[in-house]
Design an enzyme around this catalytic site. Structure first.
Site, PDB file in Angstrom:
ATOM      1  CG  ASP C  16       3.377   3.162   5.586  1.00 47.07           C
ATOM      2  OD1 ASP C  16       3.151   4.344   5.901  1.00 47.07           O
ATOM      3  OD2 ASP C  16       2.503   2.293   5.542  1.00 47.07           O
ATOM      4  NE  ARG C  98       4.020  -7.502  -3.314  1.00 48.51           N
ATOM      5  CZ  ARG C  98       4.033  -6.183  -3.402  1.00 48.51           C
ATOM      6  NH1 ARG C  98       5.030  -5.555  -4.028  1.00 48.51           N
ATOM      7  NH2 ARG C  98       3.060  -5.469  -2.886  1.00 48.51           N
ATOM      8  CG  ASP C 127       1.824  -8.338  -1.174  1.00 43.85           C
ATOM      9  OD1 ASP C 127       1.760  -9.176  -2.098  1.00 43.85           O
ATOM     10  OD2 ASP C 127       1.303  -7.219  -1.240  1.00 43.85           O
ATOM     11  CB  SER C 181      -4.256   0.040   1.107  1.00 43.19           C
ATOM     12  OG  SER C 181      -3.104  -0.647   0.745  1.00 43.19           O
TER      13      SER C 181
END
Lengths: 406, 406, 406, 406
Positions: C16, C98, C127, C181
């Site tokens: 990705d 993050r 996110d 995921s």
């Protein structure tokens, strides 16, 4: 041929929302339903009917309503039960009106089969958020049009040109730029923008419209009483009054004595600071009176919990979450506390000041027998205080010992 | 023969604490050390020295200190950073002085080898709690004597008789009952009791001592500026001043303009309601100014968190928990927010009102570019508001759909 | 010819973000800088270098860093000091990583002269918010590109086709749809989507990757000790360890004993509910141990204040406000409380359970002398309890009397 | 001759309260009324009747009642609606039973014309506070006798000697010291004291009485479902059950699987820390299930507000303020949120773990359409996220710019 879809517009009858009405029809191909409410803004609402008709809107699509009692009874008073002030000062006069307008917009949409509602709030302010969150909470499928976020008529010149091109009458005093922007209802008038944009500059006196300058107010104080029942005001100086009547009467008193002016730099929900000027003459008096009656009728546990919940409650209203589960939960807690908030408050009004000078209640928790400096006939045993302090202090002593010895 | 144990007494030089000093010596067999502090109460403290000497206390056991700067710098200003008001209004003038007095009592006990401290607070009030919790938190082994909770001199007559029997001079004006009881320091004067005990009766004007009646205040407003640096006041009208000097100067301004009077029914920590009258002339001006400078220098997140924490913080101070881990934790959070609370506030003082009319700062977060009604040159994209509202409203729409469909 | 502008991409080396890297170059004409961090996700990060080179990115624009110690020391441990759990359970494993990634993205942008940063988070999740709010808080002028919100490669097929067209190698196991995921770092692995989307269906065992099934864990419990100093873990079973080493070691223990599995339906900041499965083996052990050591070293006032602040603190981290004034204020309060949170906790690990079974500290506030059922040698005077209860109850009695009599 | 005054004693039938009954009669000259309640403590309560009779108490003054349904319905379940845990873990099993006992004590006092109530709690614990605050809140004039704070029978030897002197039968197993002290009801069993006093020592297995050791629990997990209606449990595995029946059935399941053991050092209201061991087998399962059903039926706003209010709510119950205005206000808020908390939770029970593995509801707010990684058919526009983030970040950017430029 398919029927055009309908939109219900919050319509003041003024130039801006007239342009929006036409624009929704011309540019978006929608059939416009207008909704004009009297929330006590101090302007006639009937002229809106003629203006709507002049744009070709049929009578069945022109809704004009006096919502003053509902506004005060179901929105202002419940909020006042919480002693709500945003950022320490602001009595939320604009914020509290938006949910009611949205509620009626959505209801009229359902009555008229409209899929859309529209409003005249800009993309920079809080009002768009309040209108739309309220609408979404009441009808998850409603569609909202906010022309100020979409169109290119963002300059005064462009707007007026478009109005004239579409045969909308432009009053002379609307041709130039207004030196500031206002919003008004029975609770308050707010002003912001232009001449108010520099927060170092004092607000010019001509901005104020709802109160005399305290310097021009009477030199003699005026005393009034407000009676409360279960947390809501019910009488002024002994005369029973409906919610809206009471607030209107307090507005007159506040106006006369220059009460409720506020110059504030506040934090908008959309992320910027703005400087506003508020006049809340009756609301300021009422808010102080409500705290006054709570002082003798609310238990400390209830009072302190209310004080701790208040900033969150006020923030929710400011941000547009009136119709949210969390505001309703807080309201349930607050309302539970108001059952005995009944009695009379006496205030002194003088040149901008609204001071509580007396309070009494059949449900008073104030006990002269306990508090007196005189002999209390055994109501209170001072020796109890020693144990109270000892055990409140025990953890602090253990902590001090630990910190010293470790 | 064993040495008598020592006690450090918070000694004002007045009749009551003089009787206590003698009583501690006569009835408890203790050697008395007196501590008299100037916290700005507006009375000379030197006379306390002569009175202590007259009771036979040796000079080395007479402590007389000017704590005004420490009081304002380390207690009042940190509290003001929090915008603390108890029960919505009270600026905590008495509450904030007690921890400092206890701190010095404990320190003097350590210096003089005393095991005891003593104070003249009654068993009904908050001050006993504040004195004692502070003392226990600073020295877990200190022993506290609170004669008013122990002795039988609870009537004025008995007290005076005991005083005369023990050669304590009773001033003429102390022979009768005082019509109310007061406490004063640089931050405020409080009055309570007797003529103030009926909360429906307006406070008589003679009770006020620190402020003129607003009706007698000048007919012309006065404008002042206060400068802040990192959350604390540092200058008045451009003149740099120490904390105590600034507060004293504001007191003069407040006195002149009748600012800071408060009539309150409050909830004591010991469980009863009491009615108090407070005058906080300089503090009221300062508190409003501090909020004013925060309006342009504090981010919304910091400002709202402060507002939510404040009631708890104020309650802790009111209840006597200044020296507690939780007050210190809240102080750490509050102080962290003040780093850029720097700038100048302009206020208008007029007949009881202290209104912020302007604020500026080198660290201002107010952005005309963002808020302007004029062209903002791309600083803000109004289209962002749509997504903002949509996602804020998503949960409300899902909720409305659930409630409708279920 | 003008230099192309640069973008720093959070690059995992996977398909990705490889497609994103190419897309930023091809479609947006940007010069791509890649940033790959080892946060303990359990995959080699060096292969990212070869992949970046294969796309023609010069070595000076390939940033590969081991951030494990910084991650645990400056993000995980400070959060653990707060006992933070979102919505009662979630240990915030993704949320807390993050801000660190954004911090490095912004720093690398400054080093390389990039105007843009980019990430591979979708438009539905939290996110994106966490990455972008962190970045904006650190550099107000940074520009963010979130290709998943912009492009049309939203189906797996389209993405793979585009990859092949642009010579990006597509691993065989990425050709089909992944059944769920995941996100992983040293603190946790999260899984969501696809097979997990029905919250009534139990999570299949093959989804778990960091822990054995408790049913397969050892039949014999294992006892461990963790040592804390000033609120942070410093040793395991007596062996001093760095933050990341300690967490890694606890992860191994947690994996072996099946600890830290959580099946949660949570509320995302963007307004929807999602169902996630979390494995936080070492974090769960650590979190319980931290509470254990606080039990004996924190005063009640500090402990309860922390508990009240925690939900807000956790919400701020979850919503992406790590770099906000209000999170920092809360952190200041929390950190202030940890000075004496030092000592040793003993835990029993057994088939999914991590139970505190013992705790000791040189700073213990636990006093056997006070609590004992045996003779306490005068440490505590039971008679104090009467006054304590009487005054705590006074307001309730006044209230009951009022309610009865009124 | 005057009638002796009456006292209603919370009477278990055990040695201690038998001594108290006799002591109240002999030493205080009171006529004793006994009240024995079945709260699910797992002991027969009928034997208390014979014991009371043996002390000469007439039948009309012996009150024996089964309160299990009222206890769970009106106390445990309302508390569970709040997800209440004190200090992060404790399910408040003892705390929640005390108000009900006090309520009946006061009611029986009114029925029998008693002026006093009495209980067997010591002066060091929380229970005395809970009993007495509840009583004062329900009858401001009730008088409370707490013999353990007054008498000198504080050693086991003295108590037994007194008992024998007054013909009270002393069971053999009460002659020696019990190695720990317990309290039990349908919600939990607590143990504390003696062998548990060193918080570093693991609780010996023989202390546990309500749960098997997880190591001895079945090797095969068991799956159950609990159905909720409006926030309260109504069925187990599809079988409708009354509140007490449901909790009893969950207790059996929890006992079998070793669920709900807790070793805690907690902070008592009276100021010291104590170490307790709790077993709450059914309560632990129920609490997890309630959170599970809330996950899909509560809106985020409601859920987060509940989480923020919970620590305060739990503290109020722990401290004995069940019958306080602030607990009732919080309850009103919490109850308001539970209207749609209806549905079914599936749990896996295994060796001490009670894990939610599935939840479903006709009122689910979980929307696969919104959250899915698959095509969502327009339910959610990812582009909205950009505006959402931009405006959430605006204040952070203005702040960063200020901090950079100033």
């Amino acid at each position: 041929m398919a029927q055009p879809q309908k939109v219900v517009l919050a319509y003041s009858g003024g130039l801006d929302t007239s342009v929006i009405a036409k624009w929704l029809s011309v540019e978006r191909g929608l059939e416009v339903v207008t909704f004009t409410a009297d929330l006590g803004q101090g302007e006639e609402i009937e002229p809106a009917r003629a203006k709507a008709r002049a744009m070709g809107i049929p009578d069945k699509h022109i809704f004009i309503e006096d919502l003053r009692e509902e506004f005060v009874r179901d929105f202002v008073f419940p909020m006042m039960r919480a002693n709500a002030r945003y950022e320490g000062d602001y009595l939320l006069g604009t914020s509290i009106a938006r949910p009611l307008i949205s509620k009626r917009l959505v209801e009229i949409a359902h009555e008229t089969g409209a899929d859309f509602i529209a409003h005249g709030a800009t993309g920079k302010g809080n009002d768009q958020v309040r209108f739309e969150l309220s609408a979404y909470a009441l009808d998850p499928d409603i569609k909202v049009i906010a022309p100020w976020r979409e169109w290119d008529l963002t300059s005064r010149t462009a707007l007026i040109a478009w109005a004239e091109k579409h045969q909308i009458q432009v009053p002379k005093d609307k041709r130039g730029e207004s030196p500031f922007s206002t919003d008004a209802n029975l609770l308050h008038t707010s002003s912001e923008g232009k001449v108010l944009e520099d927060p170092w500059e004092e607000t010019p006196d001509y901005v104020y419209s709802r109160t005399v300058n305290p310097e021009d107010a009477p030199d003699v104080p005026e005393y009034i009483t407000i009676e409360f029942a279960k947390g809501d005001g019910v009488a002024l100086n002994g005369d029973p009054m409906s919610p809206a009547t009471l607030l209107a009467a307090l507005n007159e008193l506040g106006r006369k004595h220059g009460i409720g002016r506020l110059d504030l730099v506040e934090n908008r929900f959309v992320g910027m600071k703005s400087r506003g000027m508020y006049e809340t003459p009756g609301g300021e008096i009422y808010a102080r009176a409500h705290r006054g009656i709570e002082q003798i009728t609310l238990d400390r546990g209830a009072a302190h919990l209310k004080d701790e919940l208040m900033p969150r409650y006020a923030e929710l209203i400011y941000n547009g979450f009136w119709f949210s589960p969390e505001r309703e939960m807080l309201q349930a807690a607050i309302d539970h506390s108001q059952d005995k908030v009944t009695g009379t408050v006496r205030l002194k009004l003088y040149k901008g000041l609204a001071s509580v000078v007396g309070r009494k209640s059949p449900y008073s928790l104030y006990s002269e027998a306990h508090v007196t400096f005189e002999d209390d006939a055994g109501a209170y045993d001072q020796k109890d205080a020693e144990g109270f302090i000892k055990l409140n202090g025990l953890r602090l002593r253990l902590l001090a010992r630990r910190n010293r010895d470790a």
